[in-house]
Design an enzyme around this catalytic site. Structure first.
Site, mmCIF file in Angstrom:
data_model
loop_
_atom_site.group_PDB
_atom_site.id
_atom_site.type_symbol
_atom_site.label_atom_id
_atom_site.label_comp_id
_atom_site.label_asym_id
_atom_site.label_seq_id
_atom_site.Cartn_x
_atom_site.Cartn_y
_atom_site.Cartn_z
ATOM 1 N N GLY A 285 67.501 25.709 40.887
ATOM 2 C CA GLY A 285 68.301 26.636 40.082
ATOM 3 C C GLY A 285 69.168 27.505 40.979
ATOM 4 O O GLY A 285 69.078 27.439 42.207
ATOM 5 N N LEU B 299 69.126 30.838 41.398
ATOM 6 C CA LEU B 299 68.295 31.759 42.182
ATOM 7 C C LEU B 299 67.389 30.968 43.123
ATOM 8 O O LEU B 299 67.212 31.342 44.287
ATOM 9 C CB LEU B 299 67.461 32.652 41.240
ATOM 10 C CG LEU B 299 66.499 33.608 41.931
ATOM 11 C CD1 LEU B 299 67.225 34.547 42.894
ATOM 12 C CD2 LEU B 299 65.707 34.427 40.899
ATOM 13 N N ALA C 219 62.898 28.988 33.566
ATOM 14 C CA ALA C 219 63.029 29.660 32.262
ATOM 15 C C ALA C 219 63.781 28.735 31.323
ATOM 16 O O ALA C 219 64.550 27.883 31.766
ATOM 17 C CB ALA C 219 63.801 30.966 32.407
ATOM 18 N N THR D 68 64.028 39.648 32.511
ATOM 19 C CA THR D 68 65.434 39.871 32.152
ATOM 20 C C THR D 68 65.706 41.262 31.576
ATOM 21 O O THR D 68 64.816 41.869 30.955
ATOM 22 C CB THR D 68 65.845 38.796 31.101
ATOM 23 O OG1 THR D 68 67.144 39.087 30.616
ATOM 24 C CG2 THR D 68 64.887 38.756 29.913
ATOM 25 N N ASP D 69 66.946 41.702 31.738
ATOM 26 C CA ASP D 69 67.444 42.944 31.113
ATOM 27 C C ASP D 69 67.418 42.848 29.580
ATOM 28 O O ASP D 69 67.425 43.857 28.898
ATOM 29 C CB ASP D 69 68.883 43.209 31.571
ATOM 30 C CG ASP D 69 69.820 42.044 31.271
ATOM 31 O OD1 ASP D 69 69.450 40.894 31.576
ATOM 32 O OD2 ASP D 69 70.902 42.271 30.699
ATOM 33 N N TYR E 228 64.899 34.620 22.656
ATOM 34 C CA TYR E 228 64.839 34.528 24.127
ATOM 35 C C TYR E 228 64.192 35.793 24.705
ATOM 36 O O TYR E 228 63.244 35.719 25.494
ATOM 37 C CB TYR E 228 66.246 34.354 24.703
ATOM 38 C CG TYR E 228 66.314 34.532 26.208
ATOM 39 C CD1 TYR E 228 65.731 33.596 27.067
ATOM 40 C CD2 TYR E 228 66.928 35.645 26.775
ATOM 41 C CE1 TYR E 228 65.765 33.767 28.445
ATOM 42 C CE2 TYR E 228 66.971 35.819 28.147
ATOM 43 C CZ TYR E 228 66.395 34.880 28.979
ATOM 44 O OH TYR E 228 66.422 35.061 30.351
HETATM 45 N N1 LIG Z 1 71.048 33.618 34.505
HETATM 46 C C1 LIG Z 1 71.027 34.899 34.183
HETATM 47 O O1 LIG Z 1 72.064 35.509 33.920
HETATM 48 C C2 LIG Z 1 69.723 35.635 34.151
HETATM 49 C C3 LIG Z 1 69.696 37.006 33.799
HETATM 50 C C4 LIG Z 1 68.471 37.680 33.805
HETATM 51 C C5 LIG Z 1 67.302 37.010 34.134
HETATM 52 N N2 LIG Z 1 67.365 35.678 34.440
HETATM 53 C C6 LIG Z 1 66.128 34.984 34.799
HETATM 54 O O2 LIG Z 1 66.254 34.580 36.143
HETATM 55 C C7 LIG Z 1 65.512 33.365 36.373
HETATM 56 C C8 LIG Z 1 66.363 32.367 37.138
HETATM 57 O O3 LIG Z 1 67.555 32.088 36.440
HETATM 58 P P1 LIG Z 1 68.674 31.134 37.008
HETATM 59 O O4 LIG Z 1 69.982 31.658 36.538
HETATM 60 O O5 LIG Z 1 68.452 30.870 38.470
HETATM 61 O O6 LIG Z 1 68.346 29.801 36.157
HETATM 62 P P2 LIG Z 1 68.716 28.274 36.474
HETATM 63 O O7 LIG Z 1 69.813 28.169 37.457
HETATM 64 O O8 LIG Z 1 68.882 27.612 35.158
HETATM 65 O O9 LIG Z 1 67.389 27.769 37.185
HETATM 66 C C9 LIG Z 1 66.192 27.577 36.484
HETATM 67 C C10 LIG Z 1 65.506 26.380 37.073
HETATM 68 O O10 LIG Z 1 64.268 26.194 36.381
HETATM 69 C C11 LIG Z 1 64.135 24.813 36.061
HETATM 70 N N3 LIG Z 1 63.369 24.651 34.834
HETATM 71 C C12 LIG Z 1 63.700 25.064 33.590
HETATM 72 N N4 LIG Z 1 62.747 24.733 32.716
HETATM 73 C C13 LIG Z 1 61.794 24.058 33.428
HETATM 74 C C14 LIG Z 1 60.575 23.443 33.089
HETATM 75 N N5 LIG Z 1 60.143 23.426 31.807
HETATM 76 N N6 LIG Z 1 59.837 22.882 34.071
HETATM 77 C C15 LIG Z 1 60.261 22.887 35.341
HETATM 78 N N7 LIG Z 1 61.426 23.424 35.735
HETATM 79 C C16 LIG Z 1 62.185 24.017 34.776
HETATM 80 C C17 LIG Z 1 65.547 24.319 35.842
HETATM 81 O O11 LIG Z 1 65.557 22.937 36.008
HETATM 82 P P3 LIG Z 1 66.534 22.017 35.096
HETATM 83 O O12 LIG Z 1 67.879 22.175 35.704
HETATM 84 O O13 LIG Z 1 65.954 20.664 35.235
HETATM 85 O O14 LIG Z 1 66.467 22.584 33.703
HETATM 86 C C18 LIG Z 1 66.313 25.096 36.916
HETATM 87 O O15 LIG Z 1 66.348 24.408 38.140
HETATM 88 C C19 LIG Z 1 65.030 32.937 34.983
HETATM 89 O O16 LIG Z 1 63.701 33.366 34.823
HETATM 90 C C20 LIG Z 1 65.900 33.701 34.010
HETATM 91 O O17 LIG Z 1 65.245 33.969 32.785
HETATM 92 C C21 LIG Z 1 68.542 34.991 34.465
#
Ligand SMILES: NC(=O)c1ccc[n+]([C@@H]2O[C@H](COP(=O)([O-])OP(=O)(O)OC[C@H]3O[C@@H](n4cnc5c(N)ncnc54)[C@H](OP(=O)(O)O)[C@@H]3O)[C@@H](O)[C@H]2O)c1
Length: 280
Positions: free
Chosen positions: A10, A12, A58, A99-100, A123
């Site tokens: 992902g 992060l 997530a 998350t916020d 969510y």
């Molecule tokens: N993005 C935002 O703006 C934001 C804001 C606040 C908080 N957050 C939190 O920050 C964290 C990281 O976010 P991010 O933006 O880095 O997300 P991301 O780029 O979508 O990365 C999430 C990773 O988790 C993997 N994943 C999802 N579901 C899975 C499952 N069931 N089993 C195994 N792997 C799984 C995804 O793989 P696949 O690609 O195969 O799905 C992806 O590689 C999350 O907890 C999110 O809730 C994000």
């Protein structure tokens, strides 16, 4: 430290691999195991016996969560409960990202770790459920709330990040309308990853807010992207009412890194400086 990094592909996750290079990081993706396959997740982690289970996975397609509640709670809550139990079994720290969006956005000043959550969407509810399960189950945990992530890897779940989407639209000459009534703190995942690595060097545990500094609306963020990239764009503000989405978002979800500041550990720069660094 041996660190099991879940969601390693992902946006992060990829920056964390970089920031934690001094440690023995074991990256896991969905190909290794799906976190909702709880027996398999347990088996892999018990076998590895890491010091830290770092969960960045997530289900965060915010609008899709409204109609896929089982998936939202499966990934964002039940899988997290499993990780908390596994962490206890092997005496590991569970570091989990939230998350916020757990806040309702009615505040007019930044939310601290002491502010009361009141989620507005499936969510947000599922992420708060995950938080509660971590706090009531894990013996050793670090729970991090962050906001508005963008990183070089782009969000896997959302098909890219906001900055790249804006730049691509501007290059095509598309008219771009962005909401000007949701105030957030865009946060660069490279900064967040460095801050997480710094926190892991300490013994501090518990809940932390972790975002870049300051706040802006998504429209103001888009304007800054074009200014800093030196690109002309046909950008105009819109409202959440005009741009209806299935899930309600908080109008204001700026977080204060209050605990980091109290502990003298805050190293997060202003969102505008972080954006400039990202664009370079
Ligand atoms: N993005 C935002 O703006 C934001 C804001 C606040 C908080 N957050 C939190 O920050 C964290 C990281 O976010 P991010 O933006 O880095 O997300 P991301 O780029 O979508 O990365 C999430 C990773 O988790 C993997 N994943 C999802 N579901 C899975 C499952 N069931 N089993 C195994 N792997 C799984 C995804 O793989 P696949 O690609 O195969 O799905 C992806 O590689 C999350 O907890 C999110 O809730 C994000």
């Amino acid at each position: 430290m041996k660190i099991a990094l879940l969601g390693a592909n992902g946006q992060l996750g990829q920056d964390l691999q970089q920031a934690l290079h001094a440690h023995d990081v074991r990256p896991f993706t969905r190909n290794d195991f799906d976190v909702t396959n709880r027996p398999r997740a347990r088996e892999v982690l018990i076998d590895l016996r890491p010091d830290v289970i770092l969960n960045t996975t997530a289900y965060h397609r915010v609008d899709d969560c409204e109609t896929h509640e089982d998936l939202a709670y499966g990934v964002n809550a039940l899988a997290v409960l499993n990780l908390a139990r596994v962490a206890n079994e092997i005496d590991a720290v569970l570091l989990h990202i939230s998350t916020d969006y757990v806040f309702d956005g009615k505040a007019s000043e930044p939310y601290t770790e002491r502010s009361e959550p009141f989620p507005l969407s499936v969510y947000a509810n599922s992420k708060l459920a995950g938080e509660i399960l971590v706090r009531t189950t894990a013996k050793k945990y670090v729970l991090i709330r962050t906001c508005g992530l963008y990183g070089v890897a782009g969000s896997q779940g959302k098909g890219g990040n906001f900055v790249q989407t804006m730049l691509a639209k501007a290059k095509r000459g598309d008219p771009i309308k962005v909401v000007n009534d949701q105030t957030v703190t865009p946060t660069y995942t490279a900064d967040l990853a460095d801050q997480i690595a710094a926190l892991l060097q300490t013994e501090h545990r518990g809940l932390f807010h972790m975002t870049n500094e300051g706040g802006c609306t998504w429209y103001e963020f888009a304007r800054a992207i074009f200014e800093l990239a030196g690109i002309e764009a046909d950008l105009s503000p819109t409202t959440s009412d005009a741009y209806k989405t299935p899930a309600i978002r908080p109008k204001y979800s700026v977080l204060e890194n209050a605990r980091l500041k109290e502990l003298g550990l805050n190293r997060m720069r202003h969102w505008r400086d972080a954006l400039a660094a990202y664009l370079k």
